[in-house]
Design a protein around this motif. Structure first.
Motif: not given
Length: 90
Positions: A64, A61-62
């Motif tokens: 992306r 997530q970080e």
């Protein structure tokens, strides 16, 4: 400006466990993962890369979110991808 960019680990080299192949926005390169010590990534995990070295592991997530931000800042990101494309660690 030098940036750290996220890359997804594709493989760890069998004969050089300090090197990994990563994918950064479709560009595959070998990087040094030796600075991560015991926190070595596995294929499918993400690392933050600066000048050919993995500086830390990060979650997807970080990674992306960082890639999206970098794509939005334009030329600095394009310059970093160009430098990565031209780099080689053998």
């Amino acid at each position: 400006m030098c940036l750290a960019i996220p890359g997804e680990v594709v493989e760890i080299l069998d004969d050089r466990p300090d090197l990994a192949t990563v994918d950064v926005s479709g560009v595959r390169r070998r990087i040094n993962i030796g600075l991560l010590g015991d926190d070595r990534p596995e294929p499918g995990e993400w690392v933050l890369i600066h000048v050919g070295f993995a500086m830390s592991t990060i979650d997807e997530q970080e990674a992306r979110a960082t890639l999206e931000f970098l794509e939005n800042i334009g030329q600095s990101y394009a310059d970093e991808i160009a430098a990565l494309t031209e780099s080689r660690i053998d």
